[in-house]
Write an enzyme that holds these catalytic residues in place. Structure first.
Site, PDB file in Angstrom:
ATOM      1  N   ASP A   1       0.745  -1.165   0.010  1.00 21.64           N
ATOM      2  CA  ASP A   1       0.051  -0.104   0.076  1.00 21.64           C
ATOM      3  C   ASP A   1       0.845   1.251   0.078  1.00 21.64           C
ATOM      4  OD1 ASP A   1      -2.327  -1.263   0.056  1.00 21.64           O
ATOM      5  OD2 ASP A   1      -2.926  -0.759   2.094  1.00 21.64           O
TER       6      ASP A   1
ATOM      7  N   LYS B   1      -2.667   4.274  -4.609  1.00 20.78           N
ATOM      8  CA  LYS B   1      -3.960   4.431  -4.367  1.00 20.78           C
ATOM      9  C   LYS B   1      -4.157   5.755  -3.759  1.00 20.78           C
ATOM     10  CE  LYS B   1      -6.370   0.285  -3.060  1.00 20.78           C
ATOM     11  NZ  LYS B   1      -6.990  -0.391  -2.078  1.00 20.78           N
TER      12      LYS B   1
ATOM     13  N   MET C   1      -9.484   7.401   7.781  1.00 17.65           N
ATOM     14  CA  MET C   1      -9.418   7.878   6.371  1.00 17.65           C
ATOM     15  C   MET C   1     -10.397   8.928   6.068  1.00 17.65           C
ATOM     16  SD  MET C   1      -9.212   4.173   4.405  1.00 17.65           S
ATOM     17  CE  MET C   1     -10.759   3.632   5.177  1.00 17.65           C
TER      18      MET C   1
END
Length: 331
Positions: A82, A105, A216
């Site tokens: 990630d 991402k 997030m």
């Protein structure tokens, strides 16, 4: 490369160039558990490849599990990583000579990046590699872990899962914020800042003895706070803390109120990965000595402006920033 289609018997041939999700598919089309009557084998019967899904914790290499540390420093493994996995953990991998790819991402391109991740994993399986899918925190706490397991089953393998230390609990603690405290908070709710297709999740209604942890959510902090005040009944003076890069040498904790925190985050350029904690627990353990800077946030007609004079004026909305702490220690 044969992939299991979920019925345990039939297999279909998938071209190496075929994406795991077609352009017409979206987040709502992720495989459902009911499609699988049984689990596929851990090792693919044709290529010998396998996948391990690993959580890397909040960021500090010291908070990796022993199993995770062993897997990410094994140069025979292929790591799919990630973007927000910390530089300190990536340094471990570099020093071990591990081959890895980083998923880009970024907001707005998550689905394209996810397709790329699946393609990399499928290629690794095809080549008989041990693919280590490394995710931040714990893969199954707002990390698409379950979705990836279902997709890997379509590739014909059941991934091994190595849990990670979730930032939802570890990040607050590393900043001296307990998520529960007797007489202050008797319940904890975990929320994500982004639902499917970047929608906003349902709001958690205010309760005075409740802690809410948002993951997030920094990118829409101002909108979130406004909604919590006007739609979920949160008092404007509800304490809010943001823990940025928990467990890393540059960890910072910014503390304010529901009314001031968005301006503070903007002033101090708070960025992901960050964990937001809402509730009275924010002020339980922190002391005046913990803070290296105190700023005033003036709110006029709903428009935030920032001033800094080193003291808190009780007539204004105060916010405080904690010193950077190495591995979560307030110094």
């Amino acid at each position: 490369f044969p992939l299991n289609n979920g019925n345990g018997n039939d297999q279909q041939q998938i071209s190496p160039s075929t994406s795991s999700l077609s352009p017409q598919q979206n987040e709502n089309d992720v495989p459902q558990l009911s499609k699988f009557k049984s689990r596929p084998p851990k090792i693919h019967p044709d290529s010998g490849g396998r996948i391990t899904l690993v959580g890397s914790g909040p960021g500090s290499p010291n908070l990796l599990t022993l199993a995770a540390h062993s897997l990410i420093t094994d140069p025979s493994n292929l790591l799919i990583v990630d973007r927000l996995v910390s530089a300190e953990i990536r340094t471990l991998m570099d020093e071990a000579g591990v081959n890895y790819k980083i998923a880009n991402k970024t907001p707005g391109c998550q689905m394209a990046a996810q397709d790329e991740i699946f393609e990399w994993c499928k290629e690794g399986l095809r080549n008989g590699k041990h693919v280590v899918r490394l995710k931040i925190g714990d893969p199954f706490v707002f990390g698409r872990g379950g979705e990836e397991v279902l997709q890997f089953r379509q590739f014909g393998v059941e991934p091994t899962v190595i849990p990670g230390v979730s930032a939802a609990f570890s990040a607050p603690l590393l900043a001296s914020i307990p998520v529960t405290h007797r007489g202050i908070s008797n319940q904890v709710v975990m929320c994500t800042g982004y639902g499917k297709n970047n929608t906003s999740p349902d709001l958690i209604q205010y309760h005075p003895e409740q802690t809410v942890v948002f993951l997030m959510a920094v990118g829409r902090l101002r909108k979130l706070c406004d909604s919590l005040i006007h739609q979920a009944g949160y008092p404007p003076q509800t304490p809010v803390g943001i823990v940025e890069r928990a467990g890393c040498p540059e960890q910072r904790t910014v503390v304010g109120t529901m009314e001031s925190i968005a301006d503070l985050a903007e002033r101090f350029n708070v960025r992901p990965p960050s964990t937001i904690v809402v509730g009275e627990v924010v002020n339980v353990l922190l002391t005046e000595e913990d803070f290296v800077e105190v700023v005033n946030i003036k709110v006029e007609q709903g428009v935030g402006g920032v001033g800094c004079d080193g003291v808190v004026d009780s007539e204004e909305r105060g916010g405080m920033i904690v010193k950077s702490g190495h591995h979560g220690l307030i110094v």
